[in-house]
Each structure stands twice: as structure tokens, then as C-alpha cells.
Write a protein that holds these residues in place. Structure first.
Motif, PDB file in Angstrom:
ATOM      1  N   LEU A   1     -28.602  -5.935   4.183  1.00  0.00           N
ATOM      2  CA  LEU A   1     -29.198  -7.134   4.056  1.00  0.00           C
ATOM      3  C   LEU A   1     -28.981  -8.201   5.136  1.00  0.00           C
ATOM      4  O   LEU A   1     -29.196  -9.420   5.212  1.00  0.00           O
ATOM      5  CB  LEU A   1     -28.731  -7.868   2.936  1.00  0.00           C
ATOM      6  N   HIS A   2     -28.545  -7.457   6.349  1.00  0.00           N
ATOM      7  CA  HIS A   2     -28.301  -8.347   7.458  1.00  0.00           C
ATOM      8  C   HIS A   2     -28.529  -7.466   8.669  1.00  0.00           C
ATOM      9  O   HIS A   2     -27.903  -6.263   9.053  1.00  0.00           O
ATOM     10  CB  HIS A   2     -26.792  -8.759   7.425  1.00  0.00           C
ATOM     11  N   SER A   3     -29.604  -7.642   9.457  1.00  0.00           N
ATOM     12  CA  SER A   3     -29.881  -6.942  10.781  1.00  0.00           C
ATOM     13  C   SER A   3     -30.639  -7.670  11.748  1.00  0.00           C
ATOM     14  O   SER A   3     -31.496  -8.879  11.385  1.00  0.00           O
ATOM     15  CB  SER A   3     -30.680  -5.531  10.486  1.00  0.00           C
TER      16      SER A   3
ATOM     17  N   ASP B   1     -33.049 -12.224  11.865  1.00  0.00           N
ATOM     18  CA  ASP B   1     -33.025 -12.605  12.869  1.00  0.00           C
ATOM     19  C   ASP B   1     -32.629 -14.449  13.042  1.00  0.00           C
ATOM     20  O   ASP B   1     -32.816 -14.933  12.240  1.00  0.00           O
ATOM     21  CB  ASP B   1     -34.500 -12.459  13.381  1.00  0.00           C
ATOM     22  N   HIS B   2     -32.126 -14.619  14.211  1.00  0.00           N
ATOM     23  CA  HIS B   2     -31.573 -15.936  14.341  1.00  0.00           C
ATOM     24  C   HIS B   2     -32.775 -16.656  14.402  1.00  0.00           C
ATOM     25  O   HIS B   2     -33.631 -16.650  15.524  1.00  0.00           O
ATOM     26  CB  HIS B   2     -30.928 -15.937  15.714  1.00  0.00           C
ATOM     27  N   ASP B   3     -32.989 -17.668  13.726  1.00  0.00           N
ATOM     28  CA  ASP B   3     -33.726 -18.962  13.902  1.00  0.00           C
ATOM     29  C   ASP B   3     -35.442 -18.700  14.081  1.00  0.00           C
ATOM     30  O   ASP B   3     -36.161 -19.311  14.570  1.00  0.00           O
ATOM     31  CB  ASP B   3     -33.546 -19.948  14.938  1.00  0.00           C
TER      32      ASP B   3
ATOM     33  N   ILE C   1     -33.557 -14.492   7.520  1.00  0.00           N
ATOM     34  CA  ILE C   1     -33.280 -15.405   8.493  1.00  0.00           C
ATOM     35  C   ILE C   1     -31.886 -15.578   8.707  1.00  0.00           C
ATOM     36  O   ILE C   1     -31.044 -15.852   7.605  1.00  0.00           O
ATOM     37  CB  ILE C   1     -34.306 -16.807   8.347  1.00  0.00           C
ATOM     38  N   GLU C   2     -31.286 -15.967   9.967  1.00  0.00           N
ATOM     39  CA  GLU C   2     -29.880 -16.401  10.108  1.00  0.00           C
ATOM     40  C   GLU C   2     -30.261 -17.839  10.914  1.00  0.00           C
ATOM     41  O   GLU C   2     -30.566 -17.843  12.257  1.00  0.00           O
ATOM     42  CB  GLU C   2     -29.103 -15.274  10.602  1.00  0.00           C
ATOM     43  N   LEU C   3     -29.773 -18.913  10.325  1.00  0.00           N
ATOM     44  CA  LEU C   3     -29.904 -19.927  10.763  1.00  0.00           C
ATOM     45  C   LEU C   3     -28.469 -20.457  11.544  1.00  0.00           C
ATOM     46  O   LEU C   3     -27.542 -20.368  11.019  1.00  0.00           O
ATOM     47  CB  LEU C   3     -30.214 -21.293  10.276  1.00  0.00           C
TER      48      LEU C   3
ATOM     49  N   ILE D   1     -21.911 -22.975  12.064  1.00  0.00           N
ATOM     50  CA  ILE D   1     -21.777 -21.997  10.631  1.00  0.00           C
ATOM     51  C   ILE D   1     -23.193 -21.381  10.793  1.00  0.00           C
ATOM     52  O   ILE D   1     -24.366 -21.921  11.060  1.00  0.00           O
ATOM     53  CB  ILE D   1     -21.797 -23.163   9.690  1.00  0.00           C
ATOM     54  N   HIS D   2     -23.102 -20.015  10.636  1.00  0.00           N
ATOM     55  CA  HIS D   2     -24.219 -19.212  10.602  1.00  0.00           C
ATOM     56  C   HIS D   2     -24.639 -19.030   8.880  1.00  0.00           C
ATOM     57  O   HIS D   2     -23.880 -18.805   8.104  1.00  0.00           O
ATOM     58  CB  HIS D   2     -23.976 -17.810  10.972  1.00  0.00           C
ATOM     59  N   LEU D   3     -26.050 -19.427   8.874  1.00  0.00           N
ATOM     60  CA  LEU D   3     -26.656 -19.762   7.229  1.00  0.00           C
ATOM     61  C   LEU D   3     -27.527 -18.667   7.281  1.00  0.00           C
ATOM     62  O   LEU D   3     -28.701 -18.630   7.749  1.00  0.00           O
ATOM     63  CB  LEU D   3     -27.083 -21.107   7.028  1.00  0.00           C
TER      64      LEU D   3
ATOM     65  N   ALA E   1     -23.056 -16.733   5.959  1.00  0.00           N
ATOM     66  CA  ALA E   1     -22.894 -15.809   6.743  1.00  0.00           C
ATOM     67  C   ALA E   1     -21.356 -15.142   6.883  1.00  0.00           C
ATOM     68  O   ALA E   1     -20.823 -16.228   7.249  1.00  0.00           O
ATOM     69  CB  ALA E   1     -23.792 -15.509   7.846  1.00  0.00           C
ATOM     70  N   HIS E   2     -21.231 -13.990   7.081  1.00  0.00           N
ATOM     71  CA  HIS E   2     -19.478 -13.661   7.429  1.00  0.00           C
ATOM     72  C   HIS E   2     -18.628 -14.777   7.497  1.00  0.00           C
ATOM     73  O   HIS E   2     -18.008 -15.279   8.283  1.00  0.00           O
ATOM     74  CB  HIS E   2     -19.870 -13.189   9.005  1.00  0.00           C
ATOM     75  N   PRO E   3     -18.259 -14.872   6.397  1.00  0.00           N
ATOM     76  CA  PRO E   3     -17.218 -16.234   5.980  1.00  0.00           C
ATOM     77  C   PRO E   3     -16.035 -15.926   6.616  1.00  0.00           C
ATOM     78  O   PRO E   3     -15.293 -16.828   6.867  1.00  0.00           O
ATOM     79  CB  PRO E   3     -17.031 -16.249   4.594  1.00  0.00           C
ATOM     80  N   VAL E   4     -15.678 -14.598   7.225  1.00  0.00           N
ATOM     81  CA  VAL E   4     -14.433 -14.385   8.004  1.00  0.00           C
ATOM     82  C   VAL E   4     -14.217 -15.277   9.196  1.00  0.00           C
ATOM     83  O   VAL E   4     -13.217 -15.593   9.606  1.00  0.00           O
ATOM     84  CB  VAL E   4     -14.093 -12.953   7.791  1.00  0.00           C
ATOM     85  N   ARG E   5     -15.629 -15.510   9.773  1.00  0.00           N
ATOM     86  CA  ARG E   5     -15.732 -16.064  10.916  1.00  0.00           C
ATOM     87  C   ARG E   5     -15.552 -17.779  10.890  1.00  0.00           C
ATOM     88  O   ARG E   5     -15.577 -18.306  11.617  1.00  0.00           O
ATOM     89  CB  ARG E   5     -16.999 -15.795  11.802  1.00  0.00           C
ATOM     90  N   LEU E   6     -15.397 -18.220   9.592  1.00  0.00           N
ATOM     91  CA  LEU E   6     -15.092 -19.655   9.567  1.00  0.00           C
ATOM     92  C   LEU E   6     -13.758 -20.252  10.205  1.00  0.00           C
ATOM     93  O   LEU E   6     -13.715 -21.168  10.605  1.00  0.00           O
ATOM     94  CB  LEU E   6     -15.073 -19.882   7.779  1.00  0.00           C
TER      95      LEU E   6
ATOM     96  N   SER F   1     -24.826  -4.858   7.418  1.00  0.00           N
ATOM     97  CA  SER F   1     -24.127  -4.328   8.751  1.00  0.00           C
ATOM     98  C   SER F   1     -23.811  -5.539   9.737  1.00  0.00           C
ATOM     99  O   SER F   1     -22.887  -5.626  10.595  1.00  0.00           O
ATOM    100  CB  SER F   1     -24.666  -3.202   9.085  1.00  0.00           C
ATOM    101  N   ASP F   2     -25.103  -6.230  10.090  1.00  0.00           N
ATOM    102  CA  ASP F   2     -25.142  -7.277  11.156  1.00  0.00           C
ATOM    103  C   ASP F   2     -25.463  -6.505  12.348  1.00  0.00           C
ATOM    104  O   ASP F   2     -24.887  -6.805  13.214  1.00  0.00           O
ATOM    105  CB  ASP F   2     -24.042  -8.326  11.292  1.00  0.00           C
ATOM    106  N   TYR F   3     -26.061  -5.449  12.036  1.00  0.00           N
ATOM    107  CA  TYR F   3     -26.475  -4.509  13.106  1.00  0.00           C
ATOM    108  C   TYR F   3     -27.468  -5.415  14.306  1.00  0.00           C
ATOM    109  O   TYR F   3     -28.222  -6.145  14.063  1.00  0.00           O
ATOM    110  CB  TYR F   3     -27.592  -3.304  12.460  1.00  0.00           C
TER     111      TYR F   3
HETATM  112 FE    FE Z   1     -23.943 -14.583  12.501  1.00  0.00          FE
END
Ligand code: FE
Ligand code: AMP
Ligand code: FE
Ligand code: ZN
Length: 277
Positions: A4-6, A36-38, A61-63, A72-74, A187-192, A245-247
């Protein structure tokens, strides 16, 4: 297999939309979301092709948003109807702001003696041209040796050419997404980068109060301990669980579609079913 993330080359991935679909099928992915971003451009281009190939493609989408000075990536998923038109218009405004920033960045670099044009940058990054594309050009033209050096010297907040890009406040991003029929997910909360699990839990609870509906539990950056922590937290707070995966294609070669980094991603089909309601 579900992912669900590419990203495609409509944002910062290396694969053209149809290549991403081919690569996903080759990897054994049966349900994919392009996030995709935005921009929805990559999703839009891939949709007819994925249908013809029998791959289940979910609109996403990833905002990039801002909350208390932090980016913060949403993630947003649109399992029902297509995103409301107003949302697409709003994305175009964001793209124009990015373009303005890129123009200023080019000017600043040229004042510092760097030969670079907006056309070159946009040839690489298209509508989502950004600092990584600037960095690539600086390396190519031998102004610096590495992408990181390009950031340190020129592009990072402390860099000599840096200029601010207006970013969307997190609560506005959540609200606009929901108005458009989307499901907002952290998105990827570990990066908070929260120092303790308690601070992290507190932050995620606050995001839920802003209207957040889900948490990305599985991700290439999440180890087993992180997955356990986020699963428990999502269950406690009543948030949907997602994963991917965030491929980014050849730009992040250790990340594989469907399985992440060294097989650390594995998204149950039930999570996608629940997302679709
Ligand atoms: Fe991201
Ligand atoms: P932009 O959206 O054009 O401002 O670019 C943001 C992207 O630049 C981020 O997603 C990172 O990939 C990259 N980036 C930002 N700051 C740094 C940094 N200090 N060092 C390396 N990469 C960075
Ligand atoms: Fe990215
Ligand atoms: Zn991503």
C-alpha cells in the motif's frame, strides 16, 4: 501480496507508472497502492494499464505536511469514488508553490556561481521537481561529490542556497483529505523521531483527535519491535492498520515491492479489506 505504499517517476520514484505495474506483478503483488508525493498523476497514468493486466490498484497519495516545525508525511487512500475535484485543484496550488520555491532556489544557486536552470531540474523531476533533483544535478556537474554534500553545502535548511517552501499544516491536510473522500493515515511513524514510546503514543493520539484514521504499521523502516508497538497502539486507539514497502525503484535499491527491506514487510489482505470498509 499487498503493498500500500509505492512511488512512480511522477514523484520521486524511478519507475514510470506502467513499469511499476509490471514490476509489481513480477514481484507477486496482487493489490498495490501508488502513493506519490502530492500528485495523482502516476496513479492516473497507471490505472488503465493495471486494469488490463489484472492488478488491483488503489488510489493513494502521500502529502508532505508541517506540524510544529516538523515535516509529517500523511498517506491518503481513496478506496471509493475518485478524489473530489476540489482536492485536485488544491494539489495544483501546492505544485505551483513548489515551482516558485524551485525558481528561487535556482536564482540563489546561480548567485553562488552554480550553473543550473529550472528547465534542467524539471526535466528530472517533472511536476514534483525538488531538492533531490537539484542535488543530482550538482553531483553530475561536479560541484559536489555526493548528494549529501549537495544538501549540506547548498540545499539543507543550513545550506547557502536554501529558501523556504510553504508547506501544508497537518490538520488542513487531514481535513481536505477527508472532505475529498480520503482516509488519512500516518506514514512511517518511526520517522516521527519521538524519544520515547510514550511520547510517540501521545503524538499519535493527538493526530487521531485531528481526524487521523489510520497508522502505517508495516514499512521498510520498521523492525519487528516497531511493528509490535504500532499494532498495539493502533488497536488501542481504534486506528486502521496499513503497510507498504515505500518502493522508490532504483533510487532505493534495497527496498523491494511487496516485501520491503530484507523481507520485513508483509501486509495482510484483511487490512486492505478493512480500509475499503
Ligand atoms: Fe514518506
Ligand atoms: P523538497 O520537497 O524539494 O523540499 O525536498 C525534500 C526532500 O529532500 C526530502 O524528502 C529528502 O529526501 C531530501 N532532504 C531534505 N533535507 C535533507 C538533508 N538535510 N539531507 C539529505 N536529504 C534531504
Ligand atoms: Fe519519497
Ligand atoms: Zn513514500
Amino acid at each position: 501480496m499487498v503493498d500500500l505504499h509505492s512511488h512512480t517517476d511522477a514523484s520521486d520514484g524511478s519507475d514510470a507508472p506502467f513499469e511499476l505495474i509490471d514490476n509489481a506483478l513480477r514481484a507477486g503483488v496482487t493489490a498495490l497502492s501508488i502513493t506519490d508525493h502530492d500528485t495523482f498523476a502516476g496513479y492516473g497514468a497507471a490505472k488503465p494499464y493495471s486494469s488490463s493486466k489484472g492488478l488491483d490498484l488503489l488510489c493513494g497519495i502521500e502529502l508532505s505536511t508541517k506540524y510544529m516545525g516538523q515535516t509529517i508525511h500523511l498517506l491518503g487512500y481513496f478506496p471509493g469514488a475518485a478524489p473530489a475535484e476540489a482536492f485536485g485543484t488544491w494539489l495544483l496550488v501546492l505544485q505551483e508553490k513548489r515551482r516558485d520555491r524551485n525558481r528561487r532556489l535556482v536564482e540563489n544557486l546561480r548567485k553562488l556561481g552554480v550553473e543550473i536552470t529550472l528547465e534542467e531540474v524539471e526535466a528530472l523531476g517533472k511536476t514534483m521537481a525538488g531538492r533531490p533533483h537539484f542535488a543530482t544535478i550538482l553531483v553530475r556537474k561536479k560541484y559536489v561529490k555526493t548528494m549529501q554534500e549537495a544538501f549540506n553545502k547548498y540545499l539543507a535548511e543550513e545550506g547557502r542556497a536554501f529558501t523556504e517552501r510553504e508547506e501544508v499544516p497537518l490538520d488542513e491536510g487531514i481535513q481536505r483529505m477527508r472532505e475529498a473522500g480520503g482516509i488519512p493515515v500516518i506514514a512511517h511513524p518511526v520517522r516521527l523521531g519521538r524519544r520515547t514510546a510514550a511520547e510517540e503514543a501521545e503524538w499519535i493520539a493527538a493526530a487521531k483527535d485531528m481526524g487521523m484514521l489510520g497508522l502505517e504499521v508495516r514499512h521498510s523502516d520498521h523492525d519487528a519491535a516497531a511493528v509490535a508497538r504500532y499494532t498495539a497502539l493502533a488497536n488501542r486507539l481504534g486506528l486502521l492498520t496499513t503497510g507498504g514497502s515505500d518502493y522508490h525503484g532504483t533510487y532505493k535499491p534495497d527496498i523491494k515491492l511487496g516485501t520491503g527491506k530484507h523481507g520485513n514487510v508483509n501486509v495482510p489482505m484483511e487490512w486492505l479489506d478493512r480500509l475499503r470498509g
